[in-house]
Design a protein around this motif. Structure first.
Motif, mmCIF file in Angstrom:
data_model
loop_
_atom_site.group_PDB
_atom_site.id
_atom_site.type_symbol
_atom_site.label_atom_id
_atom_site.label_comp_id
_atom_site.label_asym_id
_atom_site.label_seq_id
_atom_site.Cartn_x
_atom_site.Cartn_y
_atom_site.Cartn_z
ATOM 1 N N ASN A 263 0.814 -1.219 0.000
ATOM 2 C CA ASN A 263 0.000 0.000 0.000
ATOM 3 C C ASN A 263 0.848 1.271 0.000
ATOM 4 O O ASN A 263 0.398 2.325 -0.452
ATOM 5 C CB ASN A 263 -0.940 0.009 1.218
ATOM 6 C CG ASN A 263 -2.172 -0.846 0.992
ATOM 7 O OD1 ASN A 263 -2.605 -1.039 -0.140
ATOM 8 N ND2 ASN A 263 -2.746 -1.372 2.065
ATOM 9 N N LYS A 266 1.781 2.277 -4.001
ATOM 10 C CA LYS A 266 0.756 2.227 -5.041
ATOM 11 C C LYS A 266 1.210 2.997 -6.286
ATOM 12 O O LYS A 266 1.771 4.095 -6.180
ATOM 13 C CB LYS A 266 -0.555 2.814 -4.524
ATOM 14 C CG LYS A 266 -1.234 1.977 -3.449
ATOM 15 C CD LYS A 266 -2.509 2.660 -2.969
ATOM 16 C CE LYS A 266 -3.200 1.823 -1.899
ATOM 17 N NZ LYS A 266 -4.425 2.490 -1.393
ATOM 18 N N ASN A 267 0.964 2.376 -7.463
ATOM 19 C CA ASN A 267 1.298 3.001 -8.765
ATOM 20 C C ASN A 267 2.784 3.297 -8.922
ATOM 21 O O ASN A 267 3.156 4.203 -9.665
ATOM 22 C CB ASN A 267 0.494 4.295 -8.967
ATOM 23 C CG ASN A 267 -0.970 4.007 -9.246
ATOM 24 O OD1 ASN A 267 -1.296 3.114 -10.018
ATOM 25 N ND2 ASN A 267 -1.848 4.760 -8.602
ATOM 26 N N ASP A 289 -2.883 0.377 -8.574
ATOM 27 C CA ASP A 289 -3.397 1.528 -7.821
ATOM 28 C C ASP A 289 -4.147 1.121 -6.547
ATOM 29 O O ASP A 289 -4.462 1.969 -5.712
ATOM 30 C CB ASP A 289 -4.293 2.405 -8.705
ATOM 31 C CG ASP A 289 -5.456 1.629 -9.306
ATOM 32 O OD1 ASP A 289 -5.620 0.436 -8.955
ATOM 33 O OD2 ASP A 289 -6.198 2.198 -10.117
ATOM 34 N N ASP A 290 -4.450 -0.172 -6.405
ATOM 35 C CA ASP A 290 -5.057 -0.632 -5.151
ATOM 36 C C ASP A 290 -4.062 -1.417 -4.295
ATOM 37 O O ASP A 290 -4.443 -2.154 -3.389
ATOM 38 C CB ASP A 290 -6.314 -1.453 -5.411
ATOM 39 C CG ASP A 290 -6.052 -2.670 -6.304
ATOM 40 O OD1 ASP A 290 -4.943 -2.777 -6.843
ATOM 41 O OD2 ASP A 290 -6.963 -3.508 -6.448
ATOM 42 N N GLY A 291 -2.768 -1.244 -4.580
ATOM 43 C CA GLY A 291 -1.718 -1.810 -3.740
ATOM 44 C C GLY A 291 -1.540 -3.307 -3.863
ATOM 45 O O GLY A 291 -1.393 -4.004 -2.852
#
Length: 448
Positions: A263, A266-267, A289-291
């Motif tokens: 997390n 992310k990205n 993007d949601d880890g």
């Protein structure tokens, strides 16, 4: 095909238990020179699949697979043969025999069930031994997998020490201990904490719907099973059975530790460290993007985890002399655990009645592939449960007849035939109601 294998095992196990249970009544009845009119596997309302008369007894197989019976002359049982009972007692009839003989006959089926269960467990210990994960070897605590465990007050990393003051020996029995228990003790960050199990915990357990499954587990390493087709890391060097041991240089040991680390990035493109066989590799990956890594994870069997050094399993082998007390202990544990569950079923506030199951539930516990060890384990369990259930003081069950006979032996007054007939009807109605409820639960769960 899997359903057929399950059903075949269920029918074989059930048939074995019924025949041996009824033999427990049949043999002492014959020894005491009582006429046995019928010996049936399953019930034969209106017609039989098979029947053959040998001597005074008709042996047969009925078409209703709800149990079996022996029809003993001069006894008020499920046959409700009131015409025979209206005639004068005959010397070969059950009702003409001393109370102690009638008591032995009524306890015979239960006795066989308990002895059979103990015998199977002893033989299983002797032939297969025991292999399990000791609870004390879960050094880094449990993995809380859903909200149910959180509602219990558990956190990932907790070490469960006792349930109802008893030390938990096997990690695999932990879920059952929580179901049967009322309080527990954990160690968290070096501190020992006592907690209560909510009274409606079983109700919560049954109402989970799509979250059904284990509510806690041992902590597993982050093992990659496959890279998803839509993963940003499709085409990367990540491979099946890679074990992620670090994320951007931060070491992790377990899968549950990875979420917080992922997390953070992310990205982003980062380095993950994986263990592949005896080698350590650094691989550049993209975090979603949601880890997430965009991979499916693999849950290794305990044998592999032991080789990797995560857990040490107990592998107990027994001589026959050692298998006897081990089998007795397992039988006693099975009996007491079931008694605890039954106690909770009769307490509506626990919601345990929601878990009551019929033939579908029983059949579903058999494996989809034949396993002699599993088959005999389940059969031993069912044998002890059948013995316990038949001991309940409910008219129409062996326990009901035992209570009436003991009353006669203590007071010297035998209950009247009419009273016994009415009691049999009441007991039969109770059993049918319970049967309909249990199988109704099965059908409800099947469609939900």
């Amino acid at each position: 095909m899997e359903i057929l294998i399950k059903a075949s095992q269920f029918i074989l196990s059930l048939s074995l238990l019924i025949v041996l249970h009824e033999l427990g009544h049949f043999i002492p009845a014959k020894l005491f020179k009582i006429k046995v009119e019928k010996f049936y596997l399953f019930f034969d309302y209106k017609f039989s699949i098979f029947k053959k008369k040998i001597g005074d007894t008709v042996y047969g197989i009925g078409w209703i697979p709800l149990g079996g019976y022996v029809k003993i002359s001069g006894m008020i049982d499920e046959s409700m043969d009131t015409e025979q009972m209206a005639l004068p007692p005959q010397p070969w009839e059950f009702r003409s025999k001393p109370a102690w003989q009638r008591l032995i006959i009524m306890l015979g089926g239960v006795f066989v069930n308990f002895v059979l269960g103990i015998f199977i467990y002893v033989m299983l210990m002797w032939v297969y031994g025991e292999r399990y994960l000791p609870n004390e070897n879960v050094k880094d605590g449990i993995w809380v997998t859903n909200k149910l465990a959180e509602n219990l007050g558990l956190q990932t990393g907790d070490k469960v020490l006792t349930v109802d003051g008893e030390k938990v020996k096997k990690f695999g029995s932990l879920s059952l201990e929580f179901i049967n228990g009322n309080r527990y003790q954990i160690e968290r960050d070096g501190q020992v904490i006592d907690k209560e199990i909510p009274e409606d915990f079983i109700s919560q357990l049954m109402d989970r719907g799509k979250e059904a499954g284990a509510f806690l587990a041992p902590r597993y390493p982050f093992v990659i099973a496959a890279v998803s087709e839509d993963s940003p890391n499709k085409g990367s060097d990540l491979q099946t059975k890679d074990i992620v041991v670090a994320i951007n240089g931060n070491a992790i040991k377990y899968f549950d530790e990875a979420k917080a680390q992922l997390n953070i990035f992310k990205n982003q493109e980062i380095q993950v460290t994986v263990k592949r066989g005896d080698k350590i590799k650094e691989i550049l990956v993209k975090i979603t993007d949601d880890g997430k890594l965009g991979v499916a994870t693999l849950q290794l069997p305990f044998s592999d985890l032991e080789k990797l050094g995560y857990y040490k399993l107990a592998d107990n082998e027994y001589s026959f002399a050692e298998a006897v007390p081990a089998g007795l202990n397992k039988s006693w544990k099975t009996l007491t655990d079931y008694a605890k569950q039954l106690k909770k079923i009769f307490n509506p506030s626990t919601g345990a009645y929601k878990g009551l199951g019929g033939f579908i539930s029983i059949g579903s516990v058999f494996p989809e592939e034949w396993s002699a060890e599993s088959f005999w384990n389940i059969t031993a369990f069912l044998s002890i449960v059948l013995g316990f259930m038949n001991l309940l003081p409910i008219p129409a069950l062996d326990g009901g007849h035992v209570v009436f006979t003991l009353w006669e032996m203590i007071t010297g007054r035998k209950p009247g035939d009419k009273f016994l007939e009415y009691a049999q009807v009441v007991g039969f109605v109770l059993l049918i109601t319970l049967l309909l409820f249990a199988n109704g639960n099965d059908i409800f769960r099947l469609f939900n």
